[in-house]
Design a protein around this motif. Structure first.
Motif, PDB file in Angstrom:
ATOM      1  N   THR A 119       0.833  -1.202   0.000  1.00  0.00           N
ATOM      2  CA  THR A 119       0.000   0.000   0.000  1.00  0.00           C
ATOM      3  C   THR A 119       0.866   1.251   0.000  1.00  0.00           C
ATOM      4  O   THR A 119       0.562   2.228  -0.693  1.00  0.00           O
ATOM      5  CB  THR A 119      -0.947  -0.001   1.216  1.00  0.00           C
ATOM      6  OG1 THR A 119      -1.906  -1.051   1.050  1.00  0.00           O
ATOM      7  CG2 THR A 119      -1.691   1.330   1.336  1.00  0.00           C
ATOM      8  N   THR A 120       1.966   1.214   0.746  1.00  0.00           N
ATOM      9  CA  THR A 120       2.897   2.346   0.716  1.00  0.00           C
ATOM     10  C   THR A 120       3.433   2.557  -0.688  1.00  0.00           C
ATOM     11  O   THR A 120       3.518   3.691  -1.173  1.00  0.00           O
ATOM     12  CB  THR A 120       4.063   2.109   1.689  1.00  0.00           C
ATOM     13  OG1 THR A 120       3.545   1.935   3.012  1.00  0.00           O
ATOM     14  CG2 THR A 120       5.028   3.286   1.684  1.00  0.00           C
ATOM     15  N   ALA A 121       3.790   1.473  -1.370  1.00  0.00           N
ATOM     16  CA  ALA A 121       4.279   1.582  -2.745  1.00  0.00           C
ATOM     17  C   ALA A 121       3.217   2.200  -3.650  1.00  0.00           C
ATOM     18  O   ALA A 121       3.517   3.073  -4.481  1.00  0.00           O
ATOM     19  CB  ALA A 121       4.692   0.207  -3.270  1.00  0.00           C
ATOM     20  N   LEU A 122       1.967   1.775  -3.492  1.00  0.00           N
ATOM     21  CA  LEU A 122       0.876   2.320  -4.304  1.00  0.00           C
ATOM     22  C   LEU A 122       0.717   3.814  -4.055  1.00  0.00           C
ATOM     23  O   LEU A 122       0.557   4.602  -4.994  1.00  0.00           O
ATOM     24  CB  LEU A 122      -0.418   1.578  -3.980  1.00  0.00           C
ATOM     25  CG  LEU A 122      -1.580   1.815  -4.942  1.00  0.00           C
ATOM     26  CD1 LEU A 122      -1.385   0.987  -6.218  1.00  0.00           C
ATOM     27  CD2 LEU A 122      -2.908   1.444  -4.289  1.00  0.00           C
ATOM     28  N   HIS A 123       0.776   4.210  -2.793  1.00  0.00           N
ATOM     29  CA  HIS A 123       0.600   5.627  -2.458  1.00  0.00           C
ATOM     30  C   HIS A 123       1.785   6.471  -2.924  1.00  0.00           C
ATOM     31  O   HIS A 123       1.604   7.631  -3.309  1.00  0.00           O
ATOM     32  CB  HIS A 123       0.384   5.768  -0.955  1.00  0.00           C
ATOM     33  CG  HIS A 123      -0.945   5.256  -0.498  1.00  0.00           C
ATOM     34  ND1 HIS A 123      -1.335   5.278   0.821  1.00  0.00           N
ATOM     35  CD2 HIS A 123      -1.976   4.713  -1.180  1.00  0.00           C
ATOM     36  CE1 HIS A 123      -2.549   4.775   0.930  1.00  0.00           C
ATOM     37  NE2 HIS A 123      -2.954   4.411  -0.275  1.00  0.00           N
ATOM     38  N   VAL A 124       2.972   5.898  -2.907  1.00  0.00           N
ATOM     39  CA  VAL A 124       4.125   6.601  -3.462  1.00  0.00           C
ATOM     40  C   VAL A 124       3.932   6.826  -4.959  1.00  0.00           C
ATOM     41  O   VAL A 124       4.205   7.912  -5.491  1.00  0.00           O
ATOM     42  CB  VAL A 124       5.414   5.799  -3.190  1.00  0.00           C
ATOM     43  CG1 VAL A 124       6.552   6.251  -4.109  1.00  0.00           C
ATOM     44  CG2 VAL A 124       5.835   5.956  -1.739  1.00  0.00           C
ATOM     45  N   MET A 125       3.452   5.806  -5.656  1.00  0.00           N
ATOM     46  CA  MET A 125       3.257   5.908  -7.100  1.00  0.00           C
ATOM     47  C   MET A 125       2.239   6.985  -7.460  1.00  0.00           C
ATOM     48  O   MET A 125       2.355   7.639  -8.496  1.00  0.00           O
ATOM     49  CB  MET A 125       2.799   4.558  -7.654  1.00  0.00           C
ATOM     50  CG  MET A 125       3.862   3.485  -7.578  1.00  0.00           C
ATOM     51  SD  MET A 125       3.224   1.830  -7.929  1.00  0.00           S
ATOM     52  CE  MET A 125       2.913   1.968  -9.680  1.00  0.00           C
ATOM     53  N   GLY A 126       1.245   7.181  -6.587  1.00  0.00           N
ATOM     54  CA  GLY A 126       0.221   8.172  -6.858  1.00  0.00           C
ATOM     55  C   GLY A 126       0.477   9.534  -6.257  1.00  0.00           C
ATOM     56  O   GLY A 126      -0.348  10.439  -6.383  1.00  0.00           O
ATOM     57  N   GLY A 127       1.613   9.704  -5.597  1.00  0.00           N
ATOM     58  CA  GLY A 127       1.941  11.007  -5.048  1.00  0.00           C
ATOM     59  C   GLY A 127       1.292  11.318  -3.717  1.00  0.00           C
ATOM     60  O   GLY A 127       1.367  12.454  -3.241  1.00  0.00           O
ATOM     61  N   LEU A 128       0.668  10.328  -3.082  1.00  0.00           N
ATOM     62  CA  LEU A 128       0.066  10.557  -1.769  1.00  0.00           C
ATOM     63  C   LEU A 128       1.122  10.565  -0.668  1.00  0.00           C
ATOM     64  O   LEU A 128       0.909  11.156   0.395  1.00  0.00           O
ATOM     65  CB  LEU A 128      -0.983   9.484  -1.470  1.00  0.00           C
ATOM     66  CG  LEU A 128      -2.239   9.495  -2.340  1.00  0.00           C
ATOM     67  CD1 LEU A 128      -3.164   8.361  -1.933  1.00  0.00           C
ATOM     68  CD2 LEU A 128      -2.964  10.826  -2.254  1.00  0.00           C
ATOM     69  N   ILE A 129       2.231   9.869  -0.903  1.00  0.00           N
ATOM     70  CA  ILE A 129       3.343   9.827   0.043  1.00  0.00           C
ATOM     71  C   ILE A 129       4.603  10.288  -0.688  1.00  0.00           C
ATOM     72  O   ILE A 129       4.878   9.847  -1.807  1.00  0.00           O
ATOM     73  CB  ILE A 129       3.557   8.403   0.595  1.00  0.00           C
ATOM     74  CG1 ILE A 129       2.365   7.975   1.455  1.00  0.00           C
ATOM     75  CG2 ILE A 129       4.843   8.310   1.403  1.00  0.00           C
ATOM     76  CD1 ILE A 129       2.445   6.536   1.937  1.00  0.00           C
ATOM     77  N   VAL A 130       5.350  11.175  -0.056  1.00  0.00           N
ATOM     78  CA  VAL A 130       6.641  11.609  -0.599  1.00  0.00           C
ATOM     79  C   VAL A 130       7.724  10.686  -0.055  1.00  0.00           C
ATOM     80  O   VAL A 130       7.847  10.522   1.161  1.00  0.00           O
ATOM     81  CB  VAL A 130       6.951  13.057  -0.202  1.00  0.00           C
ATOM     82  CG1 VAL A 130       8.328  13.479  -0.729  1.00  0.00           C
ATOM     83  CG2 VAL A 130       5.880  13.994  -0.739  1.00  0.00           C
ATOM     84  N   PRO A 131       8.511  10.047  -0.907  1.00  0.00           N
ATOM     85  CA  PRO A 131       9.523   9.111  -0.410  1.00  0.00           C
ATOM     86  C   PRO A 131      10.618   9.817   0.363  1.00  0.00           C
ATOM     87  O   PRO A 131      10.944  10.979   0.112  1.00  0.00           O
ATOM     88  CB  PRO A 131      10.074   8.472  -1.691  1.00  0.00           C
ATOM     89  CG  PRO A 131       9.763   9.441  -2.778  1.00  0.00           C
ATOM     90  CD  PRO A 131       8.488  10.117  -2.387  1.00  0.00           C
ATOM     91  N   THR A 132      11.198   9.101   1.307  1.00  0.00           N
ATOM     92  CA  THR A 132      12.334   9.611   2.065  1.00  0.00           C
ATOM     93  C   THR A 132      13.549   9.762   1.164  1.00  0.00           C
ATOM     94  O   THR A 132      14.341  10.700   1.306  1.00  0.00           O
ATOM     95  CB  THR A 132      12.651   8.649   3.226  1.00  0.00           C
ATOM     96  OG1 THR A 132      11.458   8.428   3.987  1.00  0.00           O
ATOM     97  CG2 THR A 132      13.732   9.217   4.130  1.00  0.00           C
ATOM     98  N   ALA A 133      13.697   8.834   0.230  1.00  0.00           N
ATOM     99  CA  ALA A 133      14.793   8.880  -0.741  1.00  0.00           C
ATOM    100  C   ALA A 133      14.309   8.229  -2.030  1.00  0.00           C
ATOM    101  O   ALA A 133      13.385   7.424  -2.022  1.00  0.00           O
ATOM    102  CB  ALA A 133      16.022   8.159  -0.209  1.00  0.00           C
TER     103      ALA A 133
END
Length: 228
Positions: free
Chosen positions: A50-64
């Motif tokens: 789910t974190t990966a999905l949200h990263v892909m959609g811009g809901l979560i900004v990755p740490t790196a």
């Protein structure tokens, strides 16, 4: 990134907290989703899918790391710009329908269409017909079954004229028969409208329906390819 690449996650890490409480949700994850793909992010609860999905959609900004959306660096944009990108090509269906509770089914779909400025050829009425709920247009979310609410959520997502549909456990709260109908509907809508599909799931029955799986374990990709 391939010539057909629509989304790219490159060496992405997501962490929460610090010190002894630091949690690594994603650990140097890289993946690409091409135009026309249907992909499952597969793993058990807490794997990081789910974190990966949200990263892909811009809901979560990755740490790196870097996330590219249609060859543009989504993860480097500010919150407003990421929201604009999501509103012009990326739509979500969550595990719960998450409909606006005071709006009818018709109004939920109409509102999403208006906010996204999607260039879909379908009216809200057309979309409710596509998901088999024209007779529920005036119903509030509280008056719908779980399966009906999820179908409205699909209509709402399609109203945004997405180029990619991101689904997070869309059948997780549904019984097996209703789940099969929702998955059939997602497949039918994808054939009709041609969007790219990425679906996060722990269910191998869901994985078996897509073209490619990406298995995630403890925040790392452990396997990619056709479902075995």
């Amino acid at each position: 990134m391939s010539m057909e690449g629509l989304m790219e996650v490159r060496d992405v890490t997501v962490t929460y907290g610090s010190g002894e409480s630091r949690v690594v949700a994603l650990d140097h994850v890289s993946l690409t989703v091409d135009r026309g793909d249907s992909v499952a992010l597969w793993g058990r609860s807490g794997s990081g899918k789910t974190t990966a999905l949200h990263v892909m959609g811009g809901l979560i900004v990755p740490t790196a790391g870097v996330v590219n959306w249609d060859r543009k660096p989504l993860s480097s944009l500010d919150a407003r710009a990421r929201s604009h990108a999501r509103a012009h090509g990326i739509a979500y269906v969550f595990q719960g329908a998450n409909l606006l509770p005071t709006l009818t089914a018709f109004e939920n779909v109409s509102f999403a269409r208006h906010v996204s400025r999607g260039e879909t050829r379908f009216s809200p009425t057309d979309l409710l017909e596509l998901v088999g709920l024209a007779n529920k247009a005036d119903s509030l979310p509280g008056e719908l079954s779980g399966g009906e609410a999820q179908r409205v959520a699909l209509a709402r997502a399609v109203a945004q004229a997405p180029r990619v549909l991101l689904c997070d456990e869309p059948t997780g709260h549904l019984d097996s028969d209703t789940s099969e109908r929702i998955l059939d509907l997602i497949e039918a809508l994808r054939r009709e409208l041609g969007f790219t599909l990425v679906i996060a799931t722990h269910d191998t029955n869901v994985v078996a329906r897509v073209d490619r799986e990406i298995e995630i374990l403890d925040g790392r990709i452990v396997r990619q390819g056709a479902f075995a």
